[in-house]
Design a protein around this motif. Structure first.
Motif, short mmCIF file in Angstrom:
data_model
loop_
_atom_site.label_atom_id
_atom_site.label_comp_id
_atom_site.label_asym_id
_atom_site.label_seq_id
_atom_site.Cartn_x
_atom_site.Cartn_y
_atom_site.Cartn_z
N LEU A 83 0.79 -1.20 0.09
CA LEU A 83 -0.06 0.09 0.03
C LEU A 83 1.01 1.03 0.22
CD1 LEU A 83 -3.14 0.78 2.44
CD2 LEU A 83 -1.24 2.51 1.80
N TYR A 84 0.63 2.23 -0.90
CA TYR A 84 1.66 3.29 -1.04
C TYR A 84 0.60 4.50 -0.70
CZ TYR A 84 4.82 0.38 -3.51
OH TYR A 84 5.85 -0.63 -3.87
N LEU B 200 -1.67 0.76 -5.00
CA LEU B 200 -1.77 -0.61 -4.41
C LEU B 200 -0.89 -1.52 -5.53
CD1 LEU B 200 -2.44 -2.59 -2.53
CD2 LEU B 200 -4.34 -3.51 -4.11
N GLY B 201 0.22 -1.98 -4.98
CA GLY B 201 1.00 -2.86 -5.73
C GLY B 201 0.74 -4.29 -5.22
N TYR B 202 0.73 -5.38 -6.12
CA TYR B 202 0.14 -6.72 -5.62
C TYR B 202 0.79 -7.74 -6.46
CZ TYR B 202 -3.08 -5.91 -8.94
OH TYR B 202 -3.76 -5.66 -10.78
N THR B 203 0.82 -8.85 -5.92
CA THR B 203 1.40 -10.16 -6.86
C THR B 203 0.18 -10.74 -7.64
OG1 THR B 203 1.68 -11.54 -5.11
CG2 THR B 203 3.58 -10.23 -5.99
N VAL B 204 0.18 -11.61 -8.33
CA VAL B 204 -0.80 -12.40 -9.00
C VAL B 204 -0.41 -13.76 -8.93
CG1 VAL B 204 -2.29 -12.89 -10.93
CG2 VAL B 204 -2.01 -10.45 -10.20
N HIS C 297 2.02 -5.96 -9.51
CA HIS C 297 1.03 -5.20 -10.62
C HIS C 297 0.42 -3.89 -9.77
CE1 HIS C 297 1.25 -9.27 -11.85
NE2 HIS C 297 0.76 -8.95 -13.04
N PHE C 298 -0.02 -3.14 -10.52
CA PHE C 298 -0.50 -1.82 -9.92
C PHE C 298 -1.80 -1.53 -10.35
CE2 PHE C 298 4.26 -1.69 -9.38
CZ PHE C 298 4.45 -1.19 -8.29
N ASP D 188 8.81 -3.80 -10.84
CA ASP D 188 7.89 -3.60 -9.62
C ASP D 188 7.58 -1.90 -9.45
OD1 ASP D 188 7.91 -5.85 -8.98
OD2 ASP D 188 9.56 -5.92 -7.28
N LYS D 189 7.36 -1.38 -10.91
CA LYS D 189 6.93 0.05 -10.85
C LYS D 189 5.96 0.07 -11.92
CE LYS D 189 11.33 1.99 -9.21
NZ LYS D 189 11.79 0.76 -8.84
#
Length: 266
Positions: free
Chosen positions: A175-176, A187-191, A203-204, A230-231
């Motif tokens: 969480l940014y 929100l950055g998150y993996t799948v 992912h963003f 990662d951006k």
């Protein structure tokens, strides 16, 4: 004798004063709950919750429903917040979770071609209910490297899960937030549930369109972004939400029960 009477009167008055002194009031259960909730989360995350209406207000809510605008017909998602019973309805399918099992109702003669219902039924609920779903049990918090996008720096909080939490406990979220307002921005998150996708790459989605509903700040739209290393890079699809309802009353559980012509998903 006179001295004895005076001493006796003083003792009576002193005893009466002690008896009429107001005892210390015990902490109510609601106050205890508030204290526990406040102590449970990192300070920055508490500030983020406060910026969005407060974790106590969120915990008092029992149901959430919203509609997502889609080209082939709107999708309605309804959720009981405590049990996480859920219903996803669109023109072609209805996917439900009755609190124990996921079921699918195909409304057309075509074979269902969507993603695994076990992951899809609450996917958009989870994105939509940010940042409050990050208060769930079994979550671990840590500071993350800040996100720098278009010259602006967003501090981050990394979220990981205990091994027994959810269908994909290996997922990672970041969480940014805005360092001045503490409003959630990214929100950055993996799948983990889609084959062929790097399960460690972030992912963003961007959150910058908030609306107050029953005292809580909830998103009116969320924009997905392309990503690399990662951006986030550039804006892609935007999900628009309408008919947003969050209340202190839960839906009747029968709403989430499997219809006779639906099938449970193993």
């Amino acid at each position: 004798m006179r001295n004895y009477i005076c001493i006796t009167l003083l003792l009576v008055v002193f005893t009466a004063c002690k008896q009429t002194t107001k005892p210390e009031e015990p902490v109510s259960s609601s106050e205890e709950k508030t204290i526990v909730l406040t102590k449970k989360y990192p300070k920055d995350l508490q500030n983020i919750f406060n910026a969005h209406g407060g974790i106590e207000a969120w915990k008092s809510m029992k149901s959430l429903a919203f509609t997502i605008e889609k080209p082939n017909g709107d999708e309605i998602i309804s959720t009981n917040l405590n049990s996480r019973e859920a219903l996803l309805e669109n023109p072609k399918t209805t996917i439900g979770f009755d609190g124990k099992k996921v079921w699918l109702l195909n409304k057309t003669s075509e074979k269902y071609k969507g993603s695994d219902p076990k992951y899809v039924y609450n996917l958009m609920f989870y994105f939509y209910a940010m940042p409050f779903v990050l208060s769930d049990d079994g979550i671990n918090y840590a500071n993350a490297e800040p996100l720098i996008f278009e010259g602006k720096t967003y501090p981050g909080i990394e979220i990981t899960y205990n091994n027994d939490v959810g269908a994909t406990p290996q997922d990672r979220y970041v969480l940014y937030y805005n360092s001045e307002t503490y409003q959630m921005e990214w929100l950055g998150y993996t799948v983990s549930f889609i084959e062929g996708i790097d399960k460690k790459e972030l992912h963003f989605r961007r959150y910058n369109d908030w609306k107050k509903v029953n005292g809580l700040m909830l998103p009116q739209s969320i924009t997905g972004y392309a990503f690399k290393d990662d951006k986030p890079t550039e804006a892609k699809q935007t999900n628009v939400f309408k008919n947003i309802i969050i209340t202190e009353k839960a839906f009747d559980s029968s709403k989430f029960s499997k219809p006779k012509n639906a099938k449970f998903i193993d």
